[in-house]
Design a protein around this motif. Sequence first.
Motif, short mmCIF file in Angstrom:
data_model
loop_
_atom_site.label_atom_id
_atom_site.label_comp_id
_atom_site.label_asym_id
_atom_site.label_seq_id
_atom_site.Cartn_x
_atom_site.Cartn_y
_atom_site.Cartn_z
N ARG A 388 0.80 -1.23 0.00
CA ARG A 388 0.00 0.00 0.00
C ARG A 388 0.83 1.28 0.00
O ARG A 388 0.53 2.24 -0.71
CB ARG A 388 -0.92 0.00 1.22
N ASP A 389 1.91 1.31 0.81
CA ASP A 389 2.57 2.58 1.10
C ASP A 389 3.79 2.88 0.25
O ASP A 389 4.33 3.99 0.32
CB ASP A 389 3.00 2.61 2.58
N ASN A 391 5.84 2.51 -3.65
CA ASN A 391 5.82 2.07 -5.04
C ASN A 391 6.93 1.06 -5.26
O ASN A 391 7.65 0.68 -4.34
CB ASN A 391 5.92 3.26 -6.00
N SER A 418 -6.18 2.66 2.16
CA SER A 418 -6.07 3.87 2.99
C SER A 418 -7.43 4.42 3.40
O SER A 418 -7.53 5.08 4.43
CB SER A 418 -5.28 4.94 2.24
N LYS A 419 -8.46 4.14 2.64
CA LYS A 419 -9.77 4.72 2.96
C LYS A 419 -10.36 4.20 4.26
O LYS A 419 -11.30 4.79 4.80
CB LYS A 419 -10.75 4.49 1.81
N THR A 427 -3.06 8.30 -0.71
CA THR A 427 -2.96 7.42 -1.87
C THR A 427 -2.56 6.02 -1.44
O THR A 427 -1.58 5.83 -0.71
CB THR A 427 -1.92 7.94 -2.87
N SER A 428 -3.31 5.03 -1.90
CA SER A 428 -2.89 3.63 -1.77
C SER A 428 -2.15 3.27 -3.04
O SER A 428 -2.72 3.32 -4.12
CB SER A 428 -4.11 2.72 -1.58
N VAL A 429 -0.87 2.94 -2.92
CA VAL A 429 -0.03 2.79 -4.11
C VAL A 429 -0.38 1.53 -4.88
O VAL A 429 -0.78 1.58 -6.05
CB VAL A 429 1.46 2.79 -3.73
#
Length: 617
Positions: A388-389, A391, A418-419, A427-429
């Motif tokens: 998620r965090d 790239n 992330s929501k 942003t969820s990568v």
Amino acid sequence: MGFLEELQKRIIIADGAMGTLLYSHGIDRCFEELNLSKPEDIIHIHEAYLDAGAEVIQTNTYGANYMKLARYGLEDDVKEINRAAVKLAKQAASGRAYVLGTIGGLRTFKKSAITLEEVKRTFREQLYVLLHEEVDGILLETYYDLEELQTVLAIARKETTLPIIAHVTLHGVGVLQDGTPLSDALSQLEQLGADVVGLNCHLGPYHMIRSLEAVPLPSTAFLSAYPNASLPDYRDGRLVYETNAEYFKETALSFREQGVRLIGGCCGTTPKHIAAMAQALIDRTPIQTKQVKQQQANISIPSAEPKSEPPLEDIVKKRRSVLVELDPPKKLGIGKFLEGAKALKETNIDALTLADNSLATPRISNVALGTLIKQQLGIRPLIHITCRDRNLIGLQSHLMGLHTLGITDVLAVTGDPSKIGEFPGATSVYDLSSFDLIQLIRQFNEGISYSGQPLGQKTNFSIAAAFNPNVRYLDKAVQRLEKKIQCGAHYFISQPLYSEQKIEEVYEATKHLEAPIYIGIMPLTSARNADFLHHEVPGITLSDDIRSRMAACAHDPIQSSREGIAIAKSLIDAAFDLFRGIYLITPFLRYEMTVELVRYIQEKERSISERKVLHHG
């Protein structure tokens, strides 16, 4: 004389980028749809390349397939868009150039996002239209994934005798992203029936020429190269390529010295670049022999220092093993965390696992805490890594950092979106899925980065993967485990279970797997905690009986804790004879609850050992 017959005798000049010119004129939408809405613009670009000296042009169909057109709601227009593209290219060529039907690759670094079956279906639909419209050949370009290119090449070769050009794309010099040396990849493509093999995109002339230096002249095929203009600059929200055409004039001769017989351009190139190459190669005579440089990819990569402790997957196969999760704090200050870590250290757990911003909530870096407990307390840290965090760049840097710190136990997880956390707008990568991350770590263990470049030495990560058995269809969850094993997972850590029956079902469904499983158990702290986990936390389901037991002591915090521990002990009892691995999750840093459960497990183990001794005595 046909296209291949001409390549036998001379170097042929191809066209350059289509999208770059459209983008430079302010068009920033589906370029392939312009075959229908702005056909005159497409014809004009084709003609500009022909006037610059191109003898081969490609149809504006790079992304004209079902999957890419679906991004714009155009998935039902595949046939119409491809058909129009061929007609426009032929109209522009008017018999003075060959027209190649272009089909671009689908997979990039997120390989698991597209299955080979989806690749095949999508490819066939586009291929059949281009063949029906009677192109002069097929150009397969920008394939980062060799497996995908081999798959579609085999289909195309079976369907047509027309010339096929097969282009791989490299992240770095001389090697594909799976570590295959370029020379080996091109040789394999030649054996599968490609008439022309080579490179396009991502690399500029300098690195593309360096890559070709280790490639011998093919036995039956010809070499090709379509370099990018340069590395792009990001300026005012737009990508800008700045290499001047004169540089392409200079490098064209170097491409000829590497045996290239079909030369064009990719991203950033314009008719000026093509004209410069055509002018440089007035003498189109190709070379017949070539001295090949030593392939760097064959250099052996040293292994990492051996681990001081056996891998957790080996430990749990031989004896009872306990892992404990202790979440990094949400606030600064680690006093209570260290208290808990010390208390758990005294129970002789096998590792302390540290989540990576669980529930998408920022916490103190698990790497920082993992390093502290390793250095100061002698505790083995197991670091969770989410997709998620970070790239793809950040994930690789993260892994290299862990290796440098001597931390070798990792859990690869997708990560909560992330929501659901405290910053839903973040942003969820998700550059990678958990499957891709597992593959990446396995590739690091082979000494190869995701770009295929050598890392300098091999890592020795022990790779854990997540298992969520709290699903409607357990067989599908097990299929995911099997896929993760194929990707490189060594063992599994499960979400917490709250049903003795479910634990037995999980055992029956997974007993065929060689990779061991640590069954997750998390003590409940209150009725509200139970309701929250059941209703709001993904992947956790509580039975009605457990929720009722917690509700019965809702107004007594001490009794609630006791009941939570009692429930956890009954779950441990159910799992004890079925699984050697137990994964205890500490709620809200209440480590005293976890300590009690660890001692309960150890007491059970001790009691069993004593009974065995008495029995044999």
